[in-house]
Design a protein around this motif. Structure first.
Motif, PDB file in Angstrom:
ATOM      1  N   ASP A  31       4.980  -3.853   0.748  1.00 23.84           N
ATOM      2  CA  ASP A  31       6.375  -4.107   0.404  1.00 23.84           C
ATOM      3  C   ASP A  31       7.200  -2.951   0.958  1.00 23.84           C
ATOM      4  OD1 ASP A  31       8.685  -5.138  -0.745  1.00 23.84           O
ATOM      5  OD2 ASP A  31       8.365  -4.077  -2.625  1.00 23.84           O
ATOM      6  N   THR A  67       2.137   0.105  -0.480  1.00 26.24           N
ATOM      7  CA  THR A  67       0.966  -0.662  -0.047  1.00 26.24           C
ATOM      8  C   THR A  67       0.023  -0.775  -1.246  1.00 26.24           C
ATOM      9  OG1 THR A  67       1.178   0.252   2.171  1.00 26.24           O
ATOM     10  CG2 THR A  67      -0.896  -0.842   1.626  1.00 26.24           C
ATOM     11  N   THR A 124      -6.087  -9.469  -3.287  1.00 28.90           N
ATOM     12  CA  THR A 124      -4.760  -9.427  -2.687  1.00 28.90           C
ATOM     13  C   THR A 124      -4.524  -8.068  -2.045  1.00 28.90           C
ATOM     14  OG1 THR A 124      -3.932 -10.850  -4.461  1.00 28.90           O
ATOM     15  CG2 THR A 124      -2.289  -9.729  -3.119  1.00 28.90           C
ATOM     16  N   SER A 125      -3.891  -8.098  -0.887  1.00 34.41           N
ATOM     17  CA  SER A 125      -3.435  -6.877  -0.240  1.00 34.41           C
ATOM     18  C   SER A 125      -2.018  -7.127   0.243  1.00 34.41           C
ATOM     19  CB  SER A 125      -4.344  -6.506   0.938  1.00 34.41           C
ATOM     20  OG  SER A 125      -3.931  -5.279   1.511  1.00 34.41           O
ATOM     21  N   CYS A 126      -1.104  -6.234  -0.120  1.00 37.94           N
ATOM     22  CA  CYS A 126       0.287  -6.495   0.240  1.00 37.94           C
ATOM     23  C   CYS A 126       1.012  -5.201   0.607  1.00 37.94           C
ATOM     24  CB  CYS A 126       1.021  -7.198  -0.899  1.00 37.94           C
ATOM     25  SG  CYS A 126       0.926  -6.339  -2.483  1.00 37.94           S
ATOM     26  N   SER A 150      -2.882   1.874  -4.897  1.00 41.84           N
ATOM     27  CA  SER A 150      -1.638   1.786  -4.118  1.00 41.84           C
ATOM     28  C   SER A 150      -1.259   3.142  -3.547  1.00 41.84           C
ATOM     29  CB  SER A 150      -0.492   1.259  -4.992  1.00 41.84           C
ATOM     30  OG  SER A 150      -0.232   2.147  -6.064  1.00 41.84           O
ATOM     31  N   ASN A 158      -3.474  -2.839  -3.096  1.00 46.85           N
ATOM     32  CA  ASN A 158      -4.650  -3.696  -3.026  1.00 46.85           C
ATOM     33  C   ASN A 158      -5.074  -4.061  -4.440  1.00 46.85           C
ATOM     34  OD1 ASN A 158      -5.328  -3.324  -0.007  1.00 46.85           O
ATOM     35  ND2 ASN A 158      -5.166  -1.226  -0.770  1.00 46.85           N
TER      36      ASN A 158
END
Length: 487
Positions: free
Chosen positions: A52, A33, A48-50, A190, A35
């Motif tokens: 994977d 995770t 951005t926040s993702c 992260s 940001n």
């Protein structure tokens, strides 16, 4: 956080693989995770926040081997994917050397995931507003005149090692002889998990957090020439994160390039800054990898047990230092890591040999690669520090090594070039500074260093104690004798 359901799903992948006809299997779940707040010239450019998340599979089917990965993690999709993967593996050529590692070699002390203390609970408390503040308040473009921040207004070509505390100086957006014209920055944090299981009973978990800030900026001098500088800081724990150091360091790097010129070609003593010294260690680590040895693409074939490096020099792997970034309790096979010697007293102690290469070469397996290589303080016998003492103090940095060397070239960046893995011959473009009597005289540009890696290391004079702890490779400032420079 890694949920119980995610762990169970990963274990279920093994059962699905066996049901589909695999003889053995390993499954690895990775979850990250992240940001990100990107800035441009002191303003927010992108947020951005993702998340994977994926599962990788190593399948052993009828003497054949295949690797597969997917990010479709619902149970039915996984079952269909694994059935197809087993079928695909059956079509590959047989390879009797492929196997899971011996369970006796795998990690038994990595079940909780945070044994090294590098997964910070504080990560979950960082808010979006705080992330934006980290990015903006530590940007060079956002600093207002009069705010105490950095020493980049030092006179040109003053050694960075002579800097005083940041509170004593002001960071201007323009100063005598240059002005800031552009800057890109990025703050990120992260949380990462890696959960690995296999059909021989392996079950290990690794977790870590990371806080990072990077900036790259461009300045322009009075003649319109542009210079770039960049810097980054990172830490696994929020309490150890210092983004305020980034903009001053990046600006200083750019400002000190003003007035650069080439030096006459010849042999010089070279001091390689800790920020980039891993460049001359990487070819050694690559040459010790059993895959390169098997492919006859290594200049360290038959090196085991031989003194190929200066007497007294140690190179270690230190993956189990609590609280420090990039540590790991196990490799990708699940084999336990350890703090140990790669080179001891100049003698090569090991190759990096995973299970496959061990079977291929008929030698004992070790670890697949160096996880966190480390070079302790070193001084060649007869070499002296600037005050004539016969040892390098524990706080030795690049200024100490420059003083000890007297005259030479300080390398602060590598700008291209290559190294031949089969012979060790290299040619690298460099950026840095000419120094005399331990003091920086002027920046240098358009220069190359050439030679052979083993010859270079045979001329090692000293290794400092200033490795950056945020890096995966703990390489300090290094000083070498008789290095070929061409201008």
């Amino acid at each position: 956080m890694l949920e119980k359901e995610e762990k169970q799903l990963t274990r279920d992948c093994l059962a699905m693989a066996l049901e589909a006809g695999a003889e053995k299997a390993r499954a690895s779940l990775s979850k990250n995770t992240m940001n990100i707040v990107a800035t441009l010239d002191g303003e927010v450019d992108k947020v951005t926040s993702c998340l994977d998340r994926s599962i990788s599979l190593n399948l052993y089917v009828d003497g054949r081997y295949g690797t597969f990965s997917t990010n479709k993690l619902d149970r039915e999709s996984l079952r269909a994917f694994i059935c197809k993967a087993v079928g695909t593996t059956r079509m590959l050529a047989a390879d009797a050397c492929r196997d899971l590692p011996d369970p006796a070699r795998t990690a038994k002390d990595a079940s909780e995931g945070n044994e090294l203390g590098i997964c910070d609970p504080a990560w979950r408390g960082v808010t979006p507003d705080q992330r934006i503040a980290f990015a903006l308040e530590n940007s060079a473009s956002s600093v207002k005149p009069g705010r105490s921040c950095s020493s980049v207004s030092l006179p040109p070509h003053t050694s960075p090692a002579q800097k005083t505390s940041p509170e004593e100086h002001v960071l201007p957006v323009a100063a005598k002889g240059w002005k800031l014209i552009s800057e890109e920055g990025e703050y990120s944090d992260s949380e990462y998990f890696n959960y690995v299981v296999d059909t021989r009973g392996l079950e290990v978990l690794h977790s870590e957090t990371s806080f990072e800030f990077f900036t790259e900026l461009t300045i322009q001098d009075t003649r319109g020439r542009k210079y770039s500088g960049g810097w980054w800081e990172a830490a696994p724990l929020l309490k150890d994160f210092h983004p305020e150091k980034v903009a001053p360091s990046a600006l200083e790097e750019a400002v000190m390039q003003i007035g650069s010129k080439a030096c006459p070609s010849g042999k010089y003593r070279a001091v390689i800054d800790s920020e980039v010294s891993q460049k001359v260690l990487n070819p050694i680590l690559g040459a010790l990898n059993a895959f390169n040895i098997q492919q006859k693409n290594s200049f360290l074939t038959d090196a085991l047990g031989k003194r190929l490096f200066p007497e007294g020099l140690d190179i270690m792997d230190m993956p189990r230092i609590p609280g420090e970034a990039c540590g790991k309790m196990f490799d990708s096979e699940g084999v336990a890591t350890s703090n140990h010697y790669i080179v001891k007293d100049g003698v090569v102690q090991e190759y990096f040999v995973n299970t496959y290469m061990a079977n291929k070469l008929g030698i004992a397996p070790t670890i697949e690669d160096a996880t966190r290589p480390y070079i302790p303080v070193f001084m060649r016998e007869g070499f002296r520090t600037g005050d004539g003492s016969a040892f390098i103090p524990a706080e030795a940095d690049r200024q100490c090594l420059m003083s000890a060397c007297g005259d030479g070239i300080l390398i602060t960046d590598f700008c291209g070039g290559n190294s031949n893995p089969a012979t060790g011959d290299f040619s690298y473009a460099i950026q840095g500074y000419r120094f005399e009597n331990g003091k920086i005289v002027h920046p240098v540009r358009e220069m190359l260093i050439t030679g052979n890696i083993l010859t270079l290391w045979s001329g090692l004079l000293a290794a400092g104690a200033d490795a950056r702890r945020c890096r995966a490779k703990l390489t300090p400032t290094l000083a070498f004798d008789n290095v070929d420079f061409s201008g």
